[in-house]
Design an enzyme around this catalytic site. Structure first.
Site, short mmCIF file in Angstrom:
data_model
loop_
_atom_site.label_atom_id
_atom_site.label_comp_id
_atom_site.label_asym_id
_atom_site.label_seq_id
_atom_site.Cartn_x
_atom_site.Cartn_y
_atom_site.Cartn_z
N GLY A 213 77.23 79.67 22.24
CA GLY A 213 75.78 79.53 22.43
C GLY A 213 75.47 78.64 23.62
O GLY A 213 76.01 78.83 24.71
N ASP A 237 63.77 84.75 23.61
CA ASP A 237 64.30 85.45 22.43
C ASP A 237 65.82 85.59 22.62
O ASP A 237 66.27 86.21 23.58
CB ASP A 237 63.63 86.84 22.36
CG ASP A 237 64.07 87.66 21.15
OD1 ASP A 237 64.98 87.22 20.42
OD2 ASP A 237 63.51 88.75 20.96
N THR A 239 67.85 87.22 20.72
CA THR A 239 68.42 88.45 20.15
C THR A 239 69.15 89.24 21.23
O THR A 239 68.61 89.47 22.31
CB THR A 239 67.30 89.33 19.53
OG1 THR A 239 66.47 88.52 18.73
CG2 THR A 239 67.88 90.47 18.70
N ASP A 243 75.42 90.04 22.52
CA ASP A 243 75.86 91.42 22.81
C ASP A 243 75.91 91.66 24.32
O ASP A 243 76.80 92.33 24.83
CB ASP A 243 74.89 92.42 22.16
CG ASP A 243 74.80 92.24 20.66
OD1 ASP A 243 75.82 91.83 20.05
OD2 ASP A 243 73.72 92.48 20.08
#
Ligand code: RIB
EC number: 2.7.1.15
Length: 307
Positions: A213, A237, A239, A243
């Site tokens: 992170g 964000d 999200t 990925d």
């Protein structure tokens, strides 16, 4: 090198909230957006936007037409997708004022893969390339074993972590991609610093990418460990930031970049993704990432190499 991704596809119902809902609380959200997501779909799109030739495998369920369209529109080959009248996977996502998220999954057709479909898809893909996996579909262990038998490289992002991961033949993997929570559970350790040493010992032929992170990422491959920090960016964000990192990192390692270059590409791509709402929609194109690096839009980062 081609990538075959047996990847989850989810409709993401994204609710904006000031703070996450607590047990027993009823709360109004500020907004709702329905986005295309799923760790698998996001990673396919990240790898394709970076420049890989990506084939996505999975079952498009009822209501999932926009997921297939999203893959196609982002340059992912969808010829190996299957279809079902069962409900497609979805995710209920809260995004708070700090841009952090929490995600509740409904597996739907992501959990309906069959050995027959997997084997047929692997046969159609051929014997050269990398098979990419996340832990949002069923039969992950079978896919690793079958891909390995066919001489294909394999990479598993062990997210979300569950008890099933321990039963997968992780020793057969070429790349294991984990965050600190997943890494500690697989390694059976309590400190972030022990994850790579323990995984090296447990799975000697597997390279490890550990994402931390806002503390950056570490990678162990071919006898060396690499560490990179993280850019200080405004978070809209998070999200699909992970990925995006995975898709871009794999692009780097599969396309002749050095590990430091691959880490910088991945870190920069995810810094861009964090500044935008949504999952697959927040993934940047390679040209944007390269421009950000060249113009030092987020500053500079050094990669530390430990022998
Ligand atoms: O990694 C983010 C993804 O996790 C979301 O798109 C959601 O669908 C879940 O799979």
């Amino acid at each position: 090198m081609k990538i075959l991704n047996f990847g989850s596809m989810n409709l993401d119902y994204v609710y904006r909230v000031d703070t996450f809902i607590q047990p027993g609380e009823t709360k109004s959200s500020q907004s709702l957006m329905v986005n295309c997501g799923g760790k698998g779909l996001n990673q396919s799109i990240a790898a394709a936007k970076a420049g890989n030739e990506v084939y996505h495998c999975g079952i498009v369920g009822n209501g999932g037409e926009m997921l297939e369209k999203q893959l196609k529109e982002n340059g992912v080959n969808t010829s190996l997708l299957d279809h079902s009248s069962q409900q497609c996977g979805h995710a209920i996502i809260q995004v708070d004022d700090k841009g952090q998220n929490c995600i509740l999954l409904y597996g739907g057709t992501n959990q309906l893969l069959t050995e027959e479909y997997i084997d047929r898809s692997l046969d159609a893909f051929g014997h050269e390339g990398l098979v990419l996996l996340q832990n949002e579909t069923n039969l992950v262990g079978h896919i690793i074993a079958e891909a390995n038998k066919r001489g294909l490289k394999t990479a598993l992002n062990a997210a979300p972590m569950d008890e099933g991961v321990a039963s997968y033949p992780l020793d057969l993997l070429d790349w294991l991609i984990v965050n600190e929570v997943e890494g500690k559970q697989i390694a059976g350790c309590t400190s972030d610093d022990d994850i790579i040493p323990v995984l090296r010992e447990k799975y000697p032929s597997c390279s490890v990418l550990l994402t931390l992170g806002s503390r950056g990422a570490r990678c162990f491959t071919e006898g060396r460990e690499y560490r990179i920090g993280c850019f200080d960016v405004d978070v809209v964000d998070t999200t699909a930031a992970g990925d995006t990192f995975s898709g871009y990192f794999l692009y780097g390692v599969l396309n002749g970049k050095s590990i430091p270059q691959a880490l910088l590409l991945a870190t920069t791509a995810s810094a861009i993704a964090i500044g935008k709402s949504g999952a697959s929609d927040s993934v940047p194109y390679l040209a944007q990432v390269e421009e950000a690096i060249e113009k030092q839009i987020f500053g500079t980062l050094d990669v530390e190499v430990l022998e």
